[in-house]
Design a protein around this motif. Structure first.
Motif, mmCIF file in Angstrom:
data_model
loop_
_atom_site.group_PDB
_atom_site.id
_atom_site.type_symbol
_atom_site.label_atom_id
_atom_site.label_comp_id
_atom_site.label_asym_id
_atom_site.label_seq_id
_atom_site.Cartn_x
_atom_site.Cartn_y
_atom_site.Cartn_z
ATOM 1 N N ILE A 188 0.846 -1.196 0.000
ATOM 2 C CA ILE A 188 0.000 0.000 0.000
ATOM 3 C C ILE A 188 0.880 1.245 0.000
ATOM 4 C CG2 ILE A 188 -1.687 1.334 1.331
ATOM 5 C CD1 ILE A 188 -2.816 -1.304 2.338
ATOM 6 N N THR A 189 0.538 2.214 -0.842
ATOM 7 C CA THR A 189 1.239 3.499 -0.872
ATOM 8 C C THR A 189 0.278 4.600 -0.440
ATOM 9 O OG1 THR A 189 2.740 2.821 -2.652
ATOM 10 C CG2 THR A 189 2.453 5.193 -2.304
ATOM 11 N N GLU A 190 0.658 5.347 0.581
ATOM 12 C CA GLU A 190 -0.112 6.498 1.051
ATOM 13 C C GLU A 190 0.587 7.771 0.597
ATOM 14 O OE1 GLU A 190 -2.918 5.980 2.361
ATOM 15 O OE2 GLU A 190 -2.834 3.959 3.200
ATOM 16 N N GLU A 191 -0.176 8.857 0.531
ATOM 17 C CA GLU A 191 0.394 10.122 0.072
ATOM 18 C C GLU A 191 0.060 11.233 1.059
ATOM 19 O OE1 GLU A 191 0.773 11.479 -4.279
ATOM 20 O OE2 GLU A 191 -0.998 12.573 -3.555
ATOM 21 N N LEU A 192 1.079 12.003 1.437
ATOM 22 C CA LEU A 192 0.905 13.222 2.225
ATOM 23 C C LEU A 192 1.116 14.397 1.279
ATOM 24 C CD1 LEU A 192 3.027 12.233 5.379
ATOM 25 C CD2 LEU A 192 0.613 11.754 4.915
ATOM 26 N N ARG A 193 0.162 15.325 1.240
ATOM 27 C CA ARG A 193 0.198 16.378 0.216
ATOM 28 C C ARG A 193 0.363 17.784 0.779
ATOM 29 N NH1 ARG A 193 -0.974 14.955 -4.781
ATOM 30 N NH2 ARG A 193 -1.377 17.136 -5.294
ATOM 31 N N ARG A 194 0.276 17.944 2.090
ATOM 32 C CA ARG A 194 0.371 19.289 2.676
ATOM 33 C C ARG A 194 0.797 19.187 4.131
ATOM 34 N NH1 ARG A 194 -4.605 17.681 1.886
ATOM 35 N NH2 ARG A 194 -4.680 18.672 -0.145
ATOM 36 N N SER A 195 1.243 20.300 4.662
ATOM 37 C CA SER A 195 1.614 20.342 6.070
ATOM 38 C C SER A 195 0.397 20.008 6.930
ATOM 39 C CB SER A 195 2.144 21.737 6.438
ATOM 40 O OG SER A 195 2.512 21.786 7.788
ATOM 41 N N GLY A 196 0.585 19.107 7.868
ATOM 42 C CA GLY A 196 -0.515 18.674 8.728
ATOM 43 C C GLY A 196 -1.125 17.355 8.320
ATOM 44 N N ASP A 197 -0.854 16.894 7.083
ATOM 45 C CA ASP A 197 -1.296 15.551 6.702
ATOM 46 C C ASP A 197 -0.525 14.536 7.536
ATOM 47 O OD1 ASP A 197 -3.017 16.562 4.849
ATOM 48 O OD2 ASP A 197 -1.955 15.786 3.085
ATOM 49 N N TRP A 198 -1.173 13.438 7.885
ATOM 50 C CA TRP A 198 -0.528 12.424 8.724
ATOM 51 C C TRP A 198 -0.985 11.032 8.311
ATOM 52 C CZ3 TRP A 198 -3.734 9.152 11.381
ATOM 53 C CH2 TRP A 198 -5.057 9.578 11.536
ATOM 54 N N GLU A 199 -0.223 10.038 8.721
ATOM 55 C CA GLU A 199 -0.566 8.641 8.486
ATOM 56 C C GLU A 199 -0.107 7.834 9.689
ATOM 57 O OE1 GLU A 199 -2.328 5.542 6.558
ATOM 58 O OE2 GLU A 199 -2.281 7.640 5.866
ATOM 59 N N TRP A 200 -1.004 6.990 10.205
ATOM 60 C CA TRP A 200 -0.656 6.133 11.327
ATOM 61 C C TRP A 200 0.272 5.019 10.848
ATOM 62 C CZ3 TRP A 200 -1.319 6.890 16.354
ATOM 63 C CH2 TRP A 200 -1.105 5.817 17.226
ATOM 64 N N GLN A 201 1.254 4.681 11.666
ATOM 65 C CA GLN A 201 2.135 3.555 11.328
ATOM 66 C C GLN A 201 2.063 2.525 12.454
ATOM 67 O OE1 GLN A 201 5.080 2.447 12.791
ATOM 68 N NE2 GLN A 201 5.415 4.062 14.285
ATOM 69 N N ARG A 202 1.775 1.305 12.063
ATOM 70 C CA ARG A 202 1.766 0.193 13.014
ATOM 71 C C ARG A 202 3.154 -0.422 13.058
ATOM 72 N NH1 ARG A 202 -2.640 -1.194 9.966
ATOM 73 N NH2 ARG A 202 -1.733 -3.211 9.387
ATOM 74 N N GLY A 203 3.601 -0.735 14.240
ATOM 75 C CA GLY A 203 4.980 -1.144 14.441
ATOM 76 C C GLY A 203 5.443 -2.313 13.590
ATOM 77 N N GLU A 204 4.516 -3.212 13.219
ATOM 78 C CA GLU A 204 4.949 -4.416 12.514
ATOM 79 C C GLU A 204 5.072 -4.231 11.006
ATOM 80 O OE1 GLU A 204 0.406 -4.702 12.686
ATOM 81 O OE2 GLU A 204 2.050 -3.960 13.942
ATOM 82 N N ILE A 205 4.696 -3.078 10.473
ATOM 83 C CA ILE A 205 4.729 -2.869 9.015
ATOM 84 C C ILE A 205 5.818 -1.845 8.664
ATOM 85 C CG2 ILE A 205 3.443 -2.103 6.997
ATOM 86 C CD1 ILE A 205 0.905 -3.051 8.320
ATOM 87 N N ALA A 206 6.835 -2.286 7.909
ATOM 88 C CA ALA A 206 7.923 -1.395 7.504
ATOM 89 C C ALA A 206 7.475 -0.509 6.333
ATOM 90 C CB ALA A 206 9.148 -2.215 7.122
#
Length: 233
Positions: A194-212
């Protein structure tokens, strides 16, 4: 005869009004008291409406705190360690300044926040209700920088990526989130495809410890990124 009827109706109306006045007055007091009670209400941090929970995983909560100019939060109680990533203050944009308040875990604190400026106040707040961890065997791999903040409950890293620059594969043992703190475009390529995209200041994405994952700056300008993780036993 008509004059007599008019005088009678006026007198009857005055008597009715006099009877209603105590009721109307009581209603007014009730509404005022209800409003005053609402304004003075004290709630837990996680129930305060301007501290909006946008992600929850076990003992961890990510809050998107936003106050418009002139707005004020309810009185609220802090009793958990918290990591603050400041995106903007009441006077203008910030660059993702990070600080933690861990004393709340042992000494609860009650306050309210008021925005007395002309700009949206926005903070991404990571709450850790666990006991944290004092071990040093939970370091992430792939981050070739030292943490800008590290304590029993949190670690925070800051990266500056040039256009087309990618990080090595990053793997955490702790969950947390990645947030962009400057203009630009960042791709987060996870090992699950899966590829996520951050496009502006303040965008965020949660990261789970087991997924690099890997971060890539796909824009035309340098981009700043903050990576925060919550430490647990």
């Amino acid at each position: 005869m008509l004059g007599t009827n008019i005088r009678f109706l006026r007198a009857r109306w005055l008597v009715t009004l006099a009877a209603l006045l105590p009721i109307l007055s009581s209603c007014g007091r009730t509404q005022t008291e209800d409003s005053s009670s609402l304004e003075s209400e004290t709630v837990h941090l996680l129930d305060e409406p301007r501290h909006r929970t946008v992600y929850h995983e076990g003992d961890l909560y990510l809050l998107d705190v936003q106050l418009n100019p002139g707005d004020e939060s309810l009185e609220h109680i802090h009793d958990q360690a918290i990591l603050l990533t400041r995106l903007s203050s009441s006077s203008g944009p910030l660059k993702g300044e990070v600080s933690s308040i861990t004393e709340y875990a042992s000494s609860p604190f009650t306050h309210s926040i008021r925005n007395q400026g002309d700009y949206l106040l926005r903070i991404l707040a990571l709450v850790n209700s666990s006991l944290g961890s004092v071990q040093q065997d939970d370091l992430p791999t792939g981050l070739n920088v030292l943490p800008q903040l590290e304590d029993q409950w949190f670690r925070s890293y800051r990266l500056e990526l040039e256009p087309e620059e990618s990080t090595p594969t990053i793997r955490h043992q702790n969950s947390g989130f990645i947030t962009q703190v400057s203009p630009g475009i960042i791709h987060i390529e996870r090992e699950d495809g899966i590829t996520e995209e951050l496009r502006r200041s303040g965008d965020w994405e949660w990261q789970r410890g087991e997924i690099a994952y890997r971060l890539t700056n796909v824009g035309n300008d340098p981009v700043s990124v903050v990576i925060n993780e919550a430490r647990k036993r």
